[in-house]
Write a protein that holds these residues in place. Structure first.
Motif, PDB file in Angstrom:
ATOM      1  N   ALA A  98      29.967  47.071  31.695  1.00  0.00           N
ATOM      2  CA  ALA A  98      31.083  46.373  32.344  1.00  0.00           C
ATOM      3  C   ALA A  98      32.267  47.312  32.535  1.00  0.00           C
ATOM      4  O   ALA A  98      32.929  47.289  33.583  1.00  0.00           O
ATOM      5  N   THR A  99      32.517  48.169  31.562  1.00  0.00           N
ATOM      6  CA  THR A  99      33.596  49.147  31.682  1.00  0.00           C
ATOM      7  C   THR A  99      33.284  50.162  32.772  1.00  0.00           C
ATOM      8  O   THR A  99      34.150  50.495  33.588  1.00  0.00           O
ATOM      9  N   VAL A 100      32.051  50.653  32.799  1.00  0.00           N
ATOM     10  CA  VAL A 100      31.655  51.609  33.848  1.00  0.00           C
ATOM     11  C   VAL A 100      31.842  50.986  35.227  1.00  0.00           C
ATOM     12  O   VAL A 100      32.412  51.598  36.125  1.00  0.00           O
ATOM     13  N   LEU A 101      31.382  49.765  35.382  1.00  0.00           N
ATOM     14  CA  LEU A 101      31.493  49.079  36.667  1.00  0.00           C
ATOM     15  C   LEU A 101      32.955  48.864  37.062  1.00  0.00           C
ATOM     16  O   LEU A 101      33.347  49.112  38.212  1.00  0.00           O
ATOM     17  N   ALA A 102      33.786  48.439  36.126  1.00  0.00           N
ATOM     18  CA  ALA A 102      35.199  48.201  36.412  1.00  0.00           C
ATOM     19  C   ALA A 102      35.913  49.493  36.792  1.00  0.00           C
ATOM     20  O   ALA A 102      36.732  49.518  37.721  1.00  0.00           O
ATOM     21  N   VAL A 103      35.615  50.585  36.091  1.00  0.00           N
ATOM     22  CA  VAL A 103      36.259  51.868  36.405  1.00  0.00           C
ATOM     23  C   VAL A 103      35.830  52.361  37.780  1.00  0.00           C
ATOM     24  O   VAL A 103      36.649  52.869  38.550  1.00  0.00           O
ATOM     25  N   ILE A 104      34.565  52.196  38.114  1.00  0.00           N
ATOM     26  CA  ILE A 104      34.091  52.628  39.433  1.00  0.00           C
ATOM     27  C   ILE A 104      34.766  51.814  40.539  1.00  0.00           C
ATOM     28  O   ILE A 104      35.218  52.366  41.543  1.00  0.00           O
ATOM     29  N   VAL A 105      34.876  50.498  40.345  1.00  0.00           N
ATOM     30  CA  VAL A 105      35.529  49.664  41.356  1.00  0.00           C
ATOM     31  C   VAL A 105      36.996  50.071  41.517  1.00  0.00           C
ATOM     32  O   VAL A 105      37.491  50.227  42.638  1.00  0.00           O
ATOM     33  N   SER A 106      37.701  50.256  40.417  1.00  0.00           N
ATOM     34  CA  SER A 106      39.115  50.627  40.522  1.00  0.00           C
ATOM     35  C   SER A 106      39.299  52.035  41.068  1.00  0.00           C
ATOM     36  O   SER A 106      40.283  52.318  41.754  1.00  0.00           O
ATOM     37  N   SER A 107      38.355  52.929  40.807  1.00  0.00           N
ATOM     38  CA  SER A 107      38.489  54.298  41.310  1.00  0.00           C
ATOM     39  C   SER A 107      38.264  54.398  42.813  1.00  0.00           C
ATOM     40  O   SER A 107      38.589  55.406  43.426  1.00  0.00           O
TER      41      SER A 107
END
Length: 148
Positions: A98-107
């Protein structure tokens, strides 16, 4: 109407509102006095200080001219979406994914970052998040989908 310094005006109003909320909400707790402070003493005092500081930012900003604010809506929506994605996927796929996915979306809001950089950043943030919340704070969160 002349444009006001909206950035400081909005920031000052936000800090004032936060201070008022803290000062009012904290009155539910026992206040005490200076010799024996109760659990509500510090939050009320902090709320009053925030309210005064917010007003000290907002009032001068209202009196001076400023540039119009340009909002990058795509960036705003991507960062907001990353928070929503994290909240919706945390219990389903675990803390790390979930953290990986959230960071990718925000990046995706940064147009200059390449995919390799996004993935490295996501893995690094996920590792730090897992270490802080899993080991440092001892929170019980599912780390992976199979540990849900």
């Amino acid at each position: 109407m002349k444009s006001k310094d909206m950035q400081d005006l909005v920031g000052g109003v936000a800090v004032t509102a936060l201070g008022l909320f803290a000062a009012i909400y904290a009155q539910r707790y026992e206040f005490g006095d200076l010799n024996r402070m109760g659990p509500g003493y510090f939050p009320v005092a902090l709320g009053v200080v925030l309210t005064v500081l917010g007003l000290l930012i907002a009032i001068p900003a209202f009196l001076r001219n400023g540039e119009k604010i340009h909002v990058e809506w795509k960036t705003f929506l991507l960062v907001l979406s990353s928070i929503v994605v994290f909240a919706l996927t945390l219990k389903v796929i675990g803390l790390i994914l979930a953290t990986v996915l959230a960071v990718i979306v925000s990046s995706l809001a940064d147009h200059e970052t390449r995919w390799k950089g996004r993935i490295i950043l996501a893995i690094g943030v996920a590792a730090i998040t897992y270490l802080v919340f899993g080991f440092g704070l001892g929170m019980v969160l599912p780390a992976w989908p199979w540990s849900v």
